[in-house]
Design a protein around this motif. Sequence first.
Motif, PDB file in Angstrom:
ATOM      1  N   MET A   1      14.642  65.461  40.553  1.00 31.46           N
ATOM      2  CA  MET A   1      13.320  65.655  40.000  1.00 31.46           C
ATOM      3  C   MET A   1      12.742  66.953  40.550  1.00 31.46           C
ATOM      4  O   MET A   1      12.647  67.129  41.755  1.00 31.46           O
ATOM      5  CB  MET A   1      12.426  64.474  40.385  1.00 31.46           C
ATOM      6  CG  MET A   1      10.961  64.749  40.158  1.00 31.46           C
ATOM      7  SD  MET A   1       9.842  63.638  41.027  1.00 31.46           S
ATOM      8  CE  MET A   1       9.477  62.477  39.770  1.00 31.46           C
ATOM      9  N   ILE A   3       9.588  69.352  41.165  1.00 28.88           N
ATOM     10  CA  ILE A   3       8.142  69.238  41.315  1.00 28.88           C
ATOM     11  C   ILE A   3       7.570  70.629  41.525  1.00 28.88           C
ATOM     12  O   ILE A   3       8.085  71.393  42.340  1.00 28.88           O
ATOM     13  CB  ILE A   3       7.788  68.344  42.517  1.00 28.88           C
ATOM     14  CG1 ILE A   3       8.423  66.954  42.359  1.00 28.88           C
ATOM     15  CG2 ILE A   3       6.279  68.239  42.684  1.00 28.88           C
ATOM     16  CD1 ILE A   3       8.297  66.092  43.585  1.00 28.88           C
ATOM     17  N   ASP A  19      12.424  70.209  45.165  1.00 32.26           N
ATOM     18  CA  ASP A  19      13.218  69.120  44.615  1.00 32.26           C
ATOM     19  C   ASP A  19      12.647  67.836  45.198  1.00 32.26           C
ATOM     20  O   ASP A  19      12.400  67.769  46.404  1.00 32.26           O
ATOM     21  CB  ASP A  19      14.682  69.304  45.011  1.00 32.26           C
ATOM     22  CG  ASP A  19      15.551  68.199  44.464  1.00 32.26           C
ATOM     23  OD1 ASP A  19      15.502  67.089  45.016  1.00 32.26           O
ATOM     24  OD2 ASP A  19      16.271  68.443  43.489  1.00 32.26           O
ATOM     25  N   ILE A  46       7.559  75.438  34.164  1.00 35.20           N
ATOM     26  CA  ILE A  46       7.755  74.028  33.803  1.00 35.20           C
ATOM     27  C   ILE A  46       8.972  73.892  32.901  1.00 35.20           C
ATOM     28  O   ILE A  46       9.842  73.040  33.115  1.00 35.20           O
ATOM     29  CB  ILE A  46       6.492  73.449  33.130  1.00 35.20           C
ATOM     30  CG1 ILE A  46       5.350  73.349  34.140  1.00 35.20           C
ATOM     31  CG2 ILE A  46       6.788  72.085  32.497  1.00 35.20           C
ATOM     32  CD1 ILE A  46       3.988  73.052  33.511  1.00 35.20           C
ATOM     33  N   GLU A  47       9.049  74.752  31.896  1.00 31.18           N
ATOM     34  CA  GLU A  47      10.159  74.683  30.943  1.00 31.18           C
ATOM     35  C   GLU A  47      11.483  75.122  31.577  1.00 31.18           C
ATOM     36  O   GLU A  47      12.485  74.413  31.485  1.00 31.18           O
ATOM     37  CB  GLU A  47       9.860  75.551  29.721  1.00 31.18           C
ATOM     38  CG  GLU A  47      10.957  75.480  28.683  1.00 31.18           C
ATOM     39  CD  GLU A  47      10.663  76.321  27.453  1.00 31.18           C
ATOM     40  OE1 GLU A  47      11.624  76.678  26.766  1.00 31.18           O
ATOM     41  OE2 GLU A  47       9.482  76.617  27.189  1.00 31.18           O
ATOM     42  N   SER A  50      12.665  72.615  34.107  1.00 34.29           N
ATOM     43  CA  SER A  50      12.614  71.227  33.638  1.00 34.29           C
ATOM     44  C   SER A  50      11.832  70.352  34.622  1.00 34.29           C
ATOM     45  O   SER A  50      12.268  69.261  35.000  1.00 34.29           O
ATOM     46  CB  SER A  50      14.029  70.667  33.438  1.00 34.29           C
ATOM     47  OG  SER A  50      14.729  71.419  32.487  1.00 34.29           O
ATOM     48  N   ALA A  51      10.683  70.858  35.022  1.00 31.32           N
ATOM     49  CA  ALA A  51       9.841  70.143  35.984  1.00 31.32           C
ATOM     50  C   ALA A  51       9.318  68.858  35.372  1.00 31.32           C
ATOM     51  O   ALA A  51       8.994  68.801  34.185  1.00 31.32           O
ATOM     52  CB  ALA A  51       8.684  71.030  36.427  1.00 31.32           C
ATOM     53  N   SER A  52       9.233  67.820  36.202  1.00 35.43           N
ATOM     54  CA  SER A  52       8.734  66.543  35.718  1.00 35.43           C
ATOM     55  C   SER A  52       7.404  66.143  36.356  1.00 35.43           C
ATOM     56  O   SER A  52       6.790  65.173  35.941  1.00 35.43           O
ATOM     57  CB  SER A  52       9.767  65.440  35.963  1.00 35.43           C
ATOM     58  OG  SER A  52      10.105  65.386  37.324  1.00 35.43           O
ATOM     59  N   LEU A  53       6.970  66.896  37.374  1.00 32.89           N
ATOM     60  CA  LEU A  53       5.717  66.573  38.050  1.00 32.89           C
ATOM     61  C   LEU A  53       5.012  67.856  38.455  1.00 32.89           C
ATOM     62  O   LEU A  53       5.642  68.777  38.971  1.00 32.89           O
ATOM     63  CB  LEU A  53       5.983  65.714  39.293  1.00 32.89           C
ATOM     64  CG  LEU A  53       4.777  65.326  40.155  1.00 32.89           C
ATOM     65  CD1 LEU A  53       3.775  64.490  39.366  1.00 32.89           C
ATOM     66  CD2 LEU A  53       5.237  64.575  41.395  1.00 32.89           C
ATOM     67  N   LYS A  85       4.155  68.223  27.989  1.00 39.47           N
ATOM     68  CA  LYS A  85       4.047  66.853  28.517  1.00 39.47           C
ATOM     69  C   LYS A  85       4.659  66.834  29.909  1.00 39.47           C
ATOM     70  O   LYS A  85       5.865  67.067  30.079  1.00 39.47           O
ATOM     71  CB  LYS A  85       4.784  65.885  27.601  1.00 39.47           C
ATOM     72  CG  LYS A  85       4.656  64.449  28.036  1.00 39.47           C
ATOM     73  CD  LYS A  85       5.345  63.512  27.081  1.00 39.47           C
ATOM     74  CE  LYS A  85       5.408  62.154  27.719  1.00 39.47           C
ATOM     75  NZ  LYS A  85       4.797  61.118  27.021  1.00 39.47           N
ATOM     76  N   ILE A  86       3.804  66.566  30.912  1.00 38.21           N
ATOM     77  CA  ILE A  86       4.248  66.518  32.303  1.00 38.21           C
ATOM     78  C   ILE A  86       3.266  65.639  33.082  1.00 38.21           C
ATOM     79  O   ILE A  86       2.068  65.634  32.791  1.00 38.21           O
ATOM     80  CB  ILE A  86       4.341  67.935  32.922  1.00 38.21           C
ATOM     81  CG1 ILE A  86       5.012  67.878  34.291  1.00 38.21           C
ATOM     82  CG2 ILE A  86       2.981  68.608  32.972  1.00 38.21           C
ATOM     83  CD1 ILE A  86       5.403  69.251  34.829  1.00 38.21           C
ATOM     84  N   GLU A  87       3.791  64.906  34.038  1.00 36.79           N
ATOM     85  CA  GLU A  87       2.924  64.100  34.893  1.00 36.79           C
ATOM     86  C   GLU A  87       2.146  65.040  35.815  1.00 36.79           C
ATOM     87  O   GLU A  87       2.713  65.998  36.364  1.00 36.79           O
ATOM     88  CB  GLU A  87       3.752  63.128  35.731  1.00 36.79           C
ATOM     89  CG  GLU A  87       2.911  62.235  36.606  1.00 36.79           C
ATOM     90  CD  GLU A  87       3.735  61.273  37.450  1.00 36.79           C
ATOM     91  OE1 GLU A  87       3.115  60.563  38.266  1.00 36.79           O
ATOM     92  OE2 GLU A  87       4.969  61.240  37.316  1.00 36.79           O
TER      93      GLU A  87
END
Length: 133
Positions: A1, A3, A19, A46-47, A50-53, A85-87
């Motif tokens: 993941m 961040i 990470d 982010i893109e 591939s960040a998720s948070l 779309k990201i947390e």
Amino acid sequence: MVILGVDVGTIRVGIAVADGTVRIPFPVGVYLRAKYGAEKALLAEIENRSASLLVVGLPLGASGERTPACNMVEGFVRRIAKRVKIEIVYVDEAFSSLEATERLSQVSRGEQHIDAFAACLILERYFELNSSS
């Protein structure tokens, strides 16, 4: 993941990355807000990563109260949230820029790195608050 940590200022935005398993933040860069430069840079990070948070510093007061700068930060983040779309998680960033300045003065990296290093501190605080997960 992956961040991303974000330190939003009135002129510049600092970005850091970590990470989620290693939990060691690294500065990515400092971007000017003029002409949406910081927003474009953050969206690209982010893109590309591939960040998720997204962990965003919220400039609360010394007693934990909201400050006028909180609205500015939240406005910046709302514009990002409309595009991707990201947390998103907020952490208290009180004195992160001051602490970053003090730490960087010890290694004499210069003022241009302060905001990215402050973003690293924001990620460190997030990891400290979530150390059991």
